[in-house]
Design an enzyme around this catalytic site. Structure first.
Site, PDB file in Angstrom:
ATOM      1  CG  LEU A  47      -2.279  -0.586   1.190  1.00 26.76           C
ATOM      2  CD1 LEU A  47      -2.986  -0.380   2.523  1.00 26.76           C
ATOM      3  CD2 LEU A  47      -3.114  -0.009   0.064  1.00 26.76           C
ATOM      4  CG  ASP A  48       1.107   3.873  -3.370  1.00 23.28           C
ATOM      5  OD1 ASP A  48       2.002   3.025  -3.528  1.00 23.28           O
ATOM      6  OD2 ASP A  48       0.420   4.323  -4.303  1.00 23.28           O
ATOM      7  N   PRO A  49       2.267   4.937   0.862  1.00 24.47           N
ATOM      8  CG  PRO A  49       4.428   5.714   1.342  1.00 24.47           C
ATOM      9  CD  PRO A  49       3.612   5.071   0.253  1.00 24.47           C
TER      10      PRO A  49
END
Length: 298
Positions: A47-49
């Site tokens: 998951l992207d930040p």
């Protein structure tokens, strides 16, 4: 300790940082070189930040199933901010295009069938995909032009949740490899404008939903109380989509040695093989033969 800890990943935290948080919790709970052995830990889907939501963390023997989790379908809720496209296709980037056009609710609903089913999409330049051995986002940050090939993905379902003058929130059930940022970009362009993702939340990854996800605070509290086991979902939870196959002790022994079972009464397909509820292996049955796909040391 073997199973799954499902994090509700907060904004700003990377997936590897989520893994680190679980490792710290395990150490705090007494799992480490000076006490109980530290189990392996890995995540089941990046998951992207800037994204939040379901992040499956595999512990112990469940790490052998992390790759299978990467291949699973996902469900996201995301918001498209219309009028500005950024180089990263999200809030982190710099504007590269603007438009005064704003879509209507009817216009958005009319366009969604074009993005449902098998589609081709070009991944974002700011992605972890490799170009000539280098990460695309490293090349993009260095100012180099990044050209990524189109890839085929499947959008199983796509629906509009809410809409206002400058944004729309949608829910998408997608196959592995789908980039929501690219989907948002393409939807905006099809509507005669531009856009970027302003909110992204994963609500489901494989069999795991927000209903079983915990916050980092709850993780830390359980670690301090030496009660991480209460948060751990069983290894079987990652295989809820396949049937169980009960084994005799002799059959379990053969599979644990990596041998093939002949004459098994199982239809073709994958199974979760157990001996008296103890996980033995993820197996594949074909033409009466059962072979180990992933064995478990339990």
């Amino acid at each position: 300790m073997h199973g799954w800890i499902i994090l509700d990943k907060p904004l700003g935290l990377g997936s590897t940082q989520g893994v680190s948080a679980v490792k710290r919790a395990l150490r705090a709970a007494g799992y480490g070189p000076k006490m109980r052995d530290m189990p392996k830990v890995g995540h089941g889907g990046t998951l992207d930040p800037l994204a939040t939501g379901v992040l499956p963390i595999a512990v112990g023997e469940a790490t052998k199933l992390a790759g299978r989790m990467l291949d699973s379908d996902k469900v996201y809720t995301f918001t498209i901010g219309f009028g500005v496209e950024t180089d990263t296709l999200d809030l982190e980037g710099s504007p590269v295009a603007t438009s005064d056009e704003r879509p209507t609710r009817a216009g958005i609903e009319a366009i969604l069938p074009r993005f449902t089913g098998p589609i081709a999409q070009v991944p974002p330049a700011y992605s972890a995909l490799k170009v000539d051995g280098e990460r695309a986002y490293d090349l993009a940050r260095a100012g180099e032009a990044v050209t990524l090939a189109s890839r085929n993905v499947t959008i199983h379902a796509l629906s509009l949740e809410t809409q206002d003058a400058d944004s729309a929130t949608l829910t998408a059930h997608v196959s592995k490899g789908t980039y929501i940022r690219s989907l948002a970009r393409d939807i905006a362009q099809a509507l005669g404008t531009v856009g970027h993702v302003t909110l992204l939340r994963r609500t489901k990854a494989g069999p795991f939903t927000l209903g079983s996800a915990i916050s980092l605070d709850k993780l830390d509290e359980a670690a301090k109380a030496r009660a991480l086991e209460h948060l751990l979902l069983p290894l079987r939870a990652g295989l809820d989509d396949i049937p169980a196959l009960s084994l005799t002790p002799d059959q379990a022994g053969l599979l644990r040695q990596g041998q093939v079972l002949a004459g098994a009464a199982a239809e073709d397909g994958q199974y979760f093989a157990t001996l008296d509820a103890v996980p033995v292996a993820l197996v594949e049955a074909q033409s009466g033969l059962v072979r180990v796909v992933r064995g478990f040391n339990l």
